[in-house]
Design an enzyme around this catalytic site. Sequence first.
Site, short mmCIF file in Angstrom:
data_model
loop_
_atom_site.label_atom_id
_atom_site.label_comp_id
_atom_site.label_asym_id
_atom_site.label_seq_id
_atom_site.Cartn_x
_atom_site.Cartn_y
_atom_site.Cartn_z
N HIS A 1 1.44 24.25 -22.56
CA HIS A 1 1.46 22.78 -22.62
C HIS A 1 1.93 22.19 -21.30
CE1 HIS A 1 5.52 24.19 -23.48
NE2 HIS A 1 5.91 23.07 -22.89
N THR B 1 4.59 19.36 -20.30
CA THR B 1 5.66 18.56 -20.85
C THR B 1 5.63 17.15 -20.26
OG1 THR B 1 7.05 20.51 -21.13
CG2 THR B 1 8.17 18.38 -21.15
N HIS C 1 3.22 20.48 -14.83
CA HIS C 1 2.68 21.84 -14.80
C HIS C 1 2.30 22.30 -16.20
CE1 HIS C 1 6.96 22.46 -15.69
NE2 HIS C 1 6.59 23.56 -16.31
N TYR D 1 7.51 32.22 -19.97
CA TYR D 1 8.95 31.92 -19.92
C TYR D 1 9.69 33.25 -19.93
CZ TYR D 1 8.02 27.11 -21.66
OH TYR D 1 7.58 25.83 -21.84
#
Length: 182
Positions: A40, A42, A117, A122
């Site tokens: 996604h 943000t 971005h 992560y």
Amino acid sequence: MAEKQEYSIWALPPEDVLDRVKKLMAPLQAEFGGPEFEPHITFIGAIWLTEEEVHRKFKAACEGIKPINVTSEALTYGPSFWTTLYIKLNFSHELRETVEHFWKHFEWKPSFAYNPHLGFLYHETLPEEGRKKAQQRALELDAGIATLSFPITRVVLYKTDATDLTTKSWKRLVEVDLTKNA
């Protein structure tokens, strides 16, 4: 009094781009670790509101917003969990206006320099050398991933918890199809 909880507002690319990124995420997560999550962009992260407030503001913010086109600048990595590996987007005038529109509706300002971005890896402890290796591996798997252009066609409201680095507690609440506003 209603309890405030943490929410995030994300933009999503169309399904073909989402599928392409997810196909890249799987082998990278297998090789380097990290939690599964929906790739996604943000718009707003970690805003604390009541459930009623967030739904009301989200609905109002989405009214009249049309799809916008975004273009990537690079596949890169950063020092934080949230920027382990990502596609940096050009912060065009159109993207800036859309993001700031959401910030205004939610009366929110980031406490950091906003870096648009599309995140897709992560990792809490991956050192810089590992991040660089992940970047190289991603480019081996999909050489064109760093040169994407696509429309943002959907915006989603998520219930999030920035302290949950497993992302297992994150929950999609509402999706708005921006093509219906076009």
